[in-house]
Design an enzyme around this catalytic site. Sequence first.
Site, short mmCIF file in Angstrom:
data_model
loop_
_atom_site.label_atom_id
_atom_site.label_comp_id
_atom_site.label_asym_id
_atom_site.label_seq_id
_atom_site.Cartn_x
_atom_site.Cartn_y
_atom_site.Cartn_z
N GLU A 1 50.97 41.11 22.42
CA GLU A 1 50.92 40.18 21.90
C GLU A 1 50.11 39.71 23.50
O GLU A 1 50.03 39.76 24.78
CB GLU A 1 51.75 39.46 22.29
CG GLU A 1 53.02 40.09 21.48
CD GLU A 1 52.87 39.82 19.85
OE1 GLU A 1 52.04 38.34 19.41
OE2 GLU A 1 53.21 40.36 19.10
N TRP B 1 36.83 26.53 39.40
CA TRP B 1 38.18 25.86 39.60
C TRP B 1 36.95 25.39 40.78
O TRP B 1 37.13 24.13 41.29
CB TRP B 1 39.08 26.74 39.91
CG TRP B 1 39.94 25.21 40.95
CD1 TRP B 1 41.10 24.99 39.98
CD2 TRP B 1 40.46 24.73 41.96
NE1 TRP B 1 41.74 24.16 41.10
CE2 TRP B 1 41.12 24.17 41.40
CE3 TRP B 1 39.65 25.26 43.51
CZ2 TRP B 1 41.88 23.85 43.18
CZ3 TRP B 1 40.92 25.01 44.20
CH2 TRP B 1 41.24 24.51 44.14
N HIS C 1 38.47 31.39 44.69
CA HIS C 1 39.56 32.85 45.60
C HIS C 1 40.91 32.73 45.60
O HIS C 1 42.15 33.35 45.58
CB HIS C 1 38.92 34.04 45.32
CG HIS C 1 37.69 34.40 44.76
ND1 HIS C 1 37.97 34.91 43.93
CD2 HIS C 1 36.54 34.23 44.55
CE1 HIS C 1 36.78 35.07 42.88
NE2 HIS C 1 35.64 35.23 43.53
N ARG D 1 38.70 36.83 26.41
CA ARG D 1 37.48 38.25 25.73
C ARG D 1 39.02 38.97 27.07
O ARG D 1 39.17 38.53 27.20
CB ARG D 1 36.56 38.43 26.38
CG ARG D 1 35.93 37.93 26.89
CD ARG D 1 34.98 37.61 27.76
NE ARG D 1 34.71 37.42 28.91
CZ ARG D 1 33.66 36.06 28.85
NH1 ARG D 1 33.82 35.57 28.09
NH2 ARG D 1 33.73 35.43 30.31
N LEU D 2 38.53 40.36 26.66
CA LEU D 2 39.17 41.31 27.05
C LEU D 2 38.89 41.99 28.21
O LEU D 2 39.50 42.93 29.63
CB LEU D 2 40.39 42.81 26.56
CG LEU D 2 41.20 42.16 24.83
CD1 LEU D 2 41.30 43.49 24.45
CD2 LEU D 2 42.12 41.45 25.98
N LEU E 1 60.87 43.86 40.99
CA LEU E 1 59.71 43.72 40.31
C LEU E 1 58.90 44.52 41.12
O LEU E 1 58.67 45.06 42.16
CB LEU E 1 59.09 42.76 40.53
CG LEU E 1 57.72 41.62 39.99
CD1 LEU E 1 57.85 42.21 38.62
CD2 LEU E 1 57.01 40.67 40.72
N ASP F 1 41.30 34.65 35.65
CA ASP F 1 40.18 34.06 35.63
C ASP F 1 39.62 32.66 36.06
O ASP F 1 41.07 31.74 35.27
CB ASP F 1 39.42 34.29 34.13
CG ASP F 1 38.24 34.77 34.00
OD1 ASP F 1 37.56 34.45 35.13
OD2 ASP F 1 37.55 34.13 32.90
N GLY F 2 39.39 32.25 36.20
CA GLY F 2 38.83 31.25 36.47
C GLY F 2 38.14 30.37 37.61
O GLY F 2 38.41 29.25 38.50
N ASN F 3 38.20 30.99 39.44
CA ASN F 3 38.52 30.38 40.45
C ASN F 3 37.05 29.91 40.67
O ASN F 3 37.01 29.10 40.81
CB ASN F 3 39.05 31.71 41.07
CG ASN F 3 40.37 32.77 41.03
OD1 ASN F 3 40.99 31.49 40.54
ND2 ASN F 3 40.24 34.16 41.55
N GLY F 4 36.27 30.91 40.65
CA GLY F 4 34.83 30.44 40.90
C GLY F 4 34.67 29.03 40.16
O GLY F 4 34.26 27.63 40.67
C1 FPP Z 1 38.28 35.42 38.10
O1 FPP Z 1 37.70 33.99 38.45
C2 FPP Z 1 39.56 35.70 39.45
C3 FPP Z 1 38.84 37.43 40.52
C4 FPP Z 1 37.91 37.80 39.74
C5 FPP Z 1 40.06 37.85 41.33
C6 FPP Z 1 41.15 37.71 41.67
C7 FPP Z 1 41.90 37.36 42.69
C8 FPP Z 1 42.61 36.62 43.11
C9 FPP Z 1 42.65 35.34 42.48
C10 FPP Z 1 42.78 36.87 44.81
C11 FPP Z 1 43.40 38.09 45.08
C12 FPP Z 1 44.71 38.56 43.99
C13 FPP Z 1 45.04 39.09 45.13
C14 FPP Z 1 45.81 39.52 43.90
C15 FPP Z 1 46.42 39.02 46.48
P1 FPP Z 1 36.42 34.30 38.30
O2 FPP Z 1 35.80 34.55 40.20
O3 FPP Z 1 35.46 35.44 37.07
O4 FPP Z 1 36.46 32.48 38.04
P2 FPP Z 1 35.09 32.63 37.06
O5 FPP Z 1 34.60 32.94 35.57
O6 FPP Z 1 35.09 30.58 37.27
O7 FPP Z 1 33.76 31.98 38.09
#
Ligand code: FPP
Length: 246
Positions: free
Chosen positions: A208, A26, A38, A195-196, A132, A21-24
């Site tokens: 855990e 970032w 992403h 959260r989950l 793996l 989580d957190g791509n957006g």
């Molecule tokens: C959550 O960040 C991330 C996602 C919903 C997508 C995750 C996908 C990737 C990392 C790319 C593809 C994955 C693979 C396995 C090749 P968010 O967008 O919810 O961030 P935010 O909470 O900061 O908005």
Amino acid sequence: MSFKEKLIKEKLPKHVAVIMDGNGRWAKKRGKARIFGHKKGVETVHKIVEAAGEIGIEYLTLYAFSTENWNRPKDEVDSLMMLLVSTIKSEFNTLIKNNVRLLTIGNLDDVPKKVNKKIIETVEKTKNNTGLKLIIALSYSSRWEIVNAVKNIGYQIQQNNIMIEDINNELFNKFLTTSQIPDPELLIRTSGEYRLSNFLLWQIAYSELYFTKKLWPEFEKEDFYEAINNFQNRERRFGKTSEQIH
Ligand code: FPP
């Protein structure tokens, strides 16, 4: 001493699951579009798969796209789907070289044909790899999975293949998408959210939980090893007392 060096080999979790989580956020911090986050997140995926392989983790599950993520703006959904396909393509040789087997959980019927085809093809091509097991949760949510299991059990009862009395944890488990995968001992979530989010709710009954404030694009191998170190310092009691465990 690094967290990696501190790891106790005999106490490694077999299965680690991650809510990335957190791509957006970032990307937003840098004034960029969410997809930029992403893309950076894919680099972290590469690093963490490598990190897990290096220490001999057997199963790594990554929450790539939830059932609820379909409700995001169409642009973002389309970009994420394209990113998935391009990542699977570009990482294919690395998967083979590192003996990684790709598996998926989730409702693949919902994903665009092109993505579906690429995933099924890669799962097939890596099926004899013995290292793996990398499990991508795609169009996945626990409630979807549990409701689906209940429907299928109901159908089997209707067909007289199973009796209501046969239903127990073990039988129920067989109807989940994770039936061939052991429950995760450790679940990591990045980005400081506690959260989950509808992820592996049945399977994490005794897992855990580890939360870190780091956003997924800035999560490094050492952060992954730190989470495992933290796990190794916990006492897992499974409902028993501390004295019974020792
Ligand atoms: C959550 O960040 C991330 C996602 C919903 C997508 C995750 C996908 C990737 C990392 C790319 C593809 C994955 C693979 C396995 C090749 P968010 O967008 O919810 O961030 P935010 O909470 O900061 O908005």
